[in-house]
Design a protein around this motif. Structure first.
Motif, PDB file in Angstrom:
ATOM      1  N   LEU A 162       0.747  -1.141   0.068  1.00  0.00           N
ATOM      2  CA  LEU A 162       0.169  -0.087   0.043  1.00  0.00           C
ATOM      3  C   LEU A 162       1.017   1.132  -0.110  1.00  0.00           C
ATOM      4  O   LEU A 162       0.605   2.299  -0.748  1.00  0.00           O
ATOM      5  CB  LEU A 162      -0.700  -0.087   1.076  1.00  0.00           C
ATOM      6  N   ARG A 181      -6.584  -1.919   1.939  1.00  0.00           N
ATOM      7  CA  ARG A 181      -5.763  -2.121   3.081  1.00  0.00           C
ATOM      8  C   ARG A 181      -5.218  -3.638   3.034  1.00  0.00           C
ATOM      9  O   ARG A 181      -4.110  -3.877   3.385  1.00  0.00           O
ATOM     10  CB  ARG A 181      -6.260  -1.871   4.540  1.00  0.00           C
ATOM     11  N   GLN A 205      -6.720  -6.072  -2.083  1.00  0.00           N
ATOM     12  CA  GLN A 205      -5.412  -5.576  -3.176  1.00  0.00           C
ATOM     13  C   GLN A 205      -5.624  -6.557  -4.343  1.00  0.00           C
ATOM     14  O   GLN A 205      -5.739  -6.576  -5.451  1.00  0.00           O
ATOM     15  CB  GLN A 205      -4.253  -5.750  -2.570  1.00  0.00           C
TER      16      GLN A 205
END
Length: 157
Positions: free
Chosen positions: A76, A88, A93
């Motif tokens: 991140l 997060r 992701q």
């Protein structure tokens, strides 16, 4: 004039003939796993350089930098510095990236470690089957060989 034109004079003045000296004289020296200036234009390669610059930063669960990181906190932070936002957690992701095959992976892509359909770890692909990541409690950000075939790859666009 080529950047390598002055290499012999630089090396003779310095009295150094190692490959490292040649790399420094001929191009910008980056941390292992980082790419040269020509490739630095993509967000992935910029993020890779940021992650490499955090080598030795301690792991801390839930940390997103700039001095401590967990795995998804490092990715991140690195992509944020490269101008891209990511959610997060590693699983979030993964869901945000464009999925690519192992044969299509490039330095700067994210590497997601999974067990079945559950993603449990993430790092940034550095090339040569290695990643920059923040592995676990008691460790630090480091470059490491990918240790399993249970990985998926994702590209941040």
């Amino acid at each position: 004039m080529s950047a390598l034109t002055n290499v012999p004079s630089v090396l003779s003045r310095a009295g150094v003939t190692s490959a490292l000296a040649l790399a420094v004289a001929g191009a910008t020296l980056l941390a292992p796993g980082a790419q040269g200036e020509a490739a630095a234009a993509t967000p992935g390669t910029k993020a890779l350089q940021v992650a490499a610059s955090k080598r030795g930063a301690p792991y801390q669960w839930g940390a997103v930098g700039p001095h401590r990181f967990d795995c998804s906190g490092l990715t991140l932070y690195s992509f944020k510095k490269a101008g891209k936002s990511l959610p997060r957690t590693a699983a979030q992701q993964y869901n945000r990236t464009s999925h690519v095959s192992a044969g299509s992976r490039r330095p700067g892509d994210l590497v997601f470690f999974h067990y079945g359909s559950s993603v449990y770890h993430v790092g940034i692909y550095a090339g040569a089957n290695r990643i920059w990541h923040s592995p676990k409690t008691g460790s630090t950000v480091r470059l490491e060989k990918i240790w399993t075939n249970s990985v998926w790859y994702g590209r941040v666009r």
